[in-house]
Design an enzyme around this catalytic site. Sequence first.
Site, mmCIF file in Angstrom:
data_model
loop_
_atom_site.group_PDB
_atom_site.id
_atom_site.type_symbol
_atom_site.label_atom_id
_atom_site.label_comp_id
_atom_site.label_asym_id
_atom_site.label_seq_id
_atom_site.Cartn_x
_atom_site.Cartn_y
_atom_site.Cartn_z
ATOM 1 N N GLY A 31 0.789 -1.214 0.000
ATOM 2 C CA GLY A 31 0.000 0.000 0.000
ATOM 3 C C GLY A 31 0.824 1.269 0.000
ATOM 4 C CG HIS A 37 3.411 0.584 -5.421
ATOM 5 N ND1 HIS A 37 3.671 1.657 -4.597
ATOM 6 C CD2 HIS A 37 3.917 -0.495 -4.781
ATOM 7 C CE1 HIS A 37 4.283 1.244 -3.510
ATOM 8 N NE2 HIS A 37 4.456 -0.065 -3.593
ATOM 9 C CD GLN A 60 7.173 -7.765 4.011
ATOM 10 O OE1 GLN A 60 6.442 -8.619 3.501
ATOM 11 N NE2 GLN A 60 7.712 -6.792 3.292
ATOM 12 C CG ASP A 149 11.897 -4.059 -2.840
ATOM 13 O OD1 ASP A 149 12.498 -3.731 -1.807
ATOM 14 O OD2 ASP A 149 10.870 -3.483 -3.239
#
Length: 281
Positions: A31, A37, A60, A149
């Site tokens: 989010g 995104h 996580q 990432d």
Amino acid sequence: MKSVNTIHEVKNIVKDWKKQGLSVGLVPTMGYLHEGHGSLILKARENSKVVVSIFVNPMQFGPTEDLEKYPRDLEKDLKYCEELGADLIFSPEPGEMYPEGFCTSVDMSVLTEELCGLSRPSHFKGVCTIVNKLLNIVNPDRAYFGEKDAQQLVIVKRMVRDLNMDIEIVGCPIIREKDGLAKSSRNTYLNSEERRAALVLSKSIFTGKDMVKKGCRETDVLLKKMKAIIDQEPLARIDYLKAVDTMTMQQVDTIDRPVLIAMAVYIGNVRLIDNFSFIPD
């Protein structure tokens, strides 16, 4: 666009799509969505239907990390997803994903020992577990992850391969601000002085990329130059700055194979990551 928060609802909707022969793309997120995104959602529109999951995964986050402070704005996220053409939003509560008595996790020993796995020991166990659950719940044809990432992307690809999941994992390029800073939800933590200081990450990355393009193949020379740029900024503290094999995540001395140059740097108390990959001729 439809928004649901139970596993049962998601499964029923996707099952109906599959009966119609429609392909499904999944974009897993925590989010507080930004253009990074957004690029994943737009790429996922190569499928007939797009599912975006919004879940701040407690598994996580380490005990001293920013779970409670992690930025959230579901209403804004839903509007953004609708504008970009997503079809279904899955935003479960923690109890939906981890009900009472939940005791199973997915761990990977080999690819998690370096980079983020070294400084965040339980992080990738949480990532693998939640991604595995989301892939099982949604059963997409493809799932989309950002290359910012990079270690996560490598780990998810290996997990899907090792567990014989018939799902294509698609990596999408890093999206940057106009001044070069990699887009991240955590950028919102930065005050104006820290935001300026954070540019040392992209400055170091761009310098390293240029050195490699011009023929530098010794990683100690490369990393020394990149480190010197970051060290010039008083607000910056390096967590790691390493060159690793893109397949094994093990450190390399020479760029004679596909290599990932990755960094995590604290700007004040905010931990930011950035990277670039290089495949030699």
